[in-house]
Design a protein around this motif. Structure first.
Motif, PDB file in Angstrom:
ATOM      1  N   UNK A  28      36.999  18.357   7.047  1.00 50.08           N
ATOM      2  CA  UNK A  28      36.671  16.993   6.056  1.00 50.08           C
ATOM      3  C   UNK A  28      35.417  17.217   4.925  1.00 50.08           C
ATOM      4  N   UNK A  29      35.364  16.189   4.578  1.00 50.28           N
ATOM      5  CA  UNK A  29      34.259  16.418   3.777  1.00 50.28           C
ATOM      6  C   UNK A  29      33.155  15.592   3.923  1.00 50.28           C
ATOM      7  N   UNK A  30      34.010  15.267   5.660  1.00 51.39           N
ATOM      8  CA  UNK A  30      32.155  14.594   5.614  1.00 51.39           C
ATOM      9  C   UNK A  30      32.136  14.494   7.563  1.00 51.39           C
ATOM     10  N   UNK A  31      32.081  15.435   8.127  1.00 49.60           N
ATOM     11  CA  UNK A  31      31.686  15.557   9.685  1.00 49.60           C
ATOM     12  C   UNK A  31      31.237  15.317  11.110  1.00 49.60           C
ATOM     13  N   UNK A  32      31.667  14.214  11.618  1.00 49.29           N
ATOM     14  CA  UNK A  32      31.113  14.086  12.505  1.00 49.29           C
ATOM     15  C   UNK A  32      30.761  14.092  14.080  1.00 49.29           C
ATOM     16  N   UNK A  33      30.503  14.569  14.976  1.00 53.14           N
ATOM     17  CA  UNK A  33      30.526  15.124  15.880  1.00 53.14           C
ATOM     18  C   UNK A  33      30.369  14.961  17.591  1.00 53.14           C
ATOM     19  N   UNK A  34      31.194  14.062  17.883  1.00 51.39           N
ATOM     20  CA  UNK A  34      30.917  12.841  18.399  1.00 51.39           C
ATOM     21  C   UNK A  34      31.972  12.084  19.523  1.00 51.39           C
ATOM     22  N   UNK A  35      32.335  12.119  20.555  1.00 48.32           N
ATOM     23  CA  UNK A  35      33.069  11.141  21.343  1.00 48.32           C
ATOM     24  C   UNK A  35      33.541  10.305  20.721  1.00 48.32           C
ATOM     25  N   UNK A  36      34.680  10.061  20.672  1.00 50.07           N
ATOM     26  CA  UNK A  36      35.572   8.937  19.680  1.00 50.07           C
ATOM     27  C   UNK A  36      36.107   9.149  18.793  1.00 50.07           C
ATOM     28  N   UNK A  37      35.598  10.524  17.711  1.00 51.45           N
ATOM     29  CA  UNK A  37      36.305  10.447  16.879  1.00 51.45           C
ATOM     30  C   UNK A  37      37.535  11.114  16.740  1.00 51.45           C
ATOM     31  N   UNK A  38      38.135  10.957  15.783  1.00 50.16           N
ATOM     32  CA  UNK A  38      39.965  11.970  15.248  1.00 50.16           C
ATOM     33  C   UNK A  38      39.402  13.421  14.516  1.00 50.16           C
ATOM     34  N   UNK A  39      40.062  13.534  14.523  1.00 51.38           N
ATOM     35  CA  UNK A  39      40.549  15.672  13.737  1.00 51.38           C
ATOM     36  C   UNK A  39      39.683  14.815  12.438  1.00 51.38           C
TER      37      UNK A  39
END
Length: 267
Positions: A28-39
């Motif tokens: 992904x161009x922008x990674x968000x690592x958190x519960x509830x975020x899809x791949x």
């Protein structure tokens, strides 16, 4: 346009011409690592002066100005976007765009490939399931979470023993504050029923009817492994005793042979 996250907790995400994919996957161009975020959670497609927000996984919510997006939705400066529980504001970019070199990845790597990677701070507490449908699952404790069987809960447990909105968990400096939300089967901390707000500390057990959790702080799981590795020490002692018995046996055989030879008059 670009996305700004509240309180400066994440770096801005510049929306350039083309597509910007937001999610947990490394591509992904922008990674968000958190519960509830899809791949691959959401696509932001910019063509000319228009940008569209397009959810990529129907099981994970993308909300625009308080309403969940189910198809393509145009976004503009001033809009509020919510990816699971991470919110951001859409703002207009300055006329003189910032150089690409100013966008520094938040996750390691020696090469700057032009992608903006966003990472949340390490949670102070983790809730680990130790029974039932949550066994082996780990939930990051961030802010305030609702536990229940409804899909809108921060921790969703789809089992009949759990009420729709069973308990509320709020992170505080000393641990996690637990409140029962009028559940049918009760909320317990260390087998004591929660009748008022109760503090759950690292190492304590949280039980919702028969579903049990253990509150942990990052790093707690590393200690049991060390403790299990220590009892290996007795092995050399066992080997040394076996060797001693072998020597005693050889000496006994030799003594018997000498006695027999002496009896026969050959020694």
């Amino acid at each position: 346009m670009k996305l700004l996250f509240p309180n400066g907790e994440h770096e801005p995400i510049e929306l350039k011409q083309g597509t910007t994919i937001i999610g947990t996957s490394t591509d992904c161009e922008a990674m968000l690592i958190a519960p509830g975020i899809a791949a691959r959670h959401c696509e932001l497609r910019t063509e000319g002066e228009q940008t569209l927000a397009i959810p990529l996984d129907a099981q994970f919510a993308t909300v625009l100005n308080g309403r969940q997006i189910v198809g393509e939705a145009p976004i503009k400066p001033g809009d509020l976007l919510l990816f699971a529980k991470i919110g951001c504001r859409v703002v207009a970019s300055e006329k003189a765009p910032a150089p690409v070199a100013m966008l520094k990845p938040a996750i390691g790597g020696n090469e700057d490939d032009g992608r903006t990677r966003v990472r949340m701070a390490l949670p102070k507490y983790l809730l680990r399931g130790v029974s039932g449908p949550t066994f082996g699952k780990v939930y990051a404790m961030v802010g305030t979470l609702t536990v229940g069987r409804n899909s809108d809960c921060g921790i969703c447990i789809p089992t009949d023993e759990i009420s729709r909105h069973h308990a509320k968990l709020q992170v505080v400096p000393a641990g996690v504050m637990v409140e029962d939300m009028g559940s049918a089967n009760g909320t317990f901390v260390n087998n004591q029923r929660v009748l008022a707000a109760t503090l759950l500390k690292p190492g304590d057990e949280l039980r919702l009817d028969t579903v049990r959790f253990l509150l942990m702080s990052p790093g707690m799981e590393s200690h049991p492994a060390v403790a299990r590795s220590e009892p290996v020490a007795p092995t050399p002692v066992a080997k040394s005793r076996a060797g001693l018995w072998a020597i005693v046996t050889l000496v006994a055989i030799a003594a018997t042979a000498l006695a027999v030879l002496g009896y026969l008059g050959k020694f």
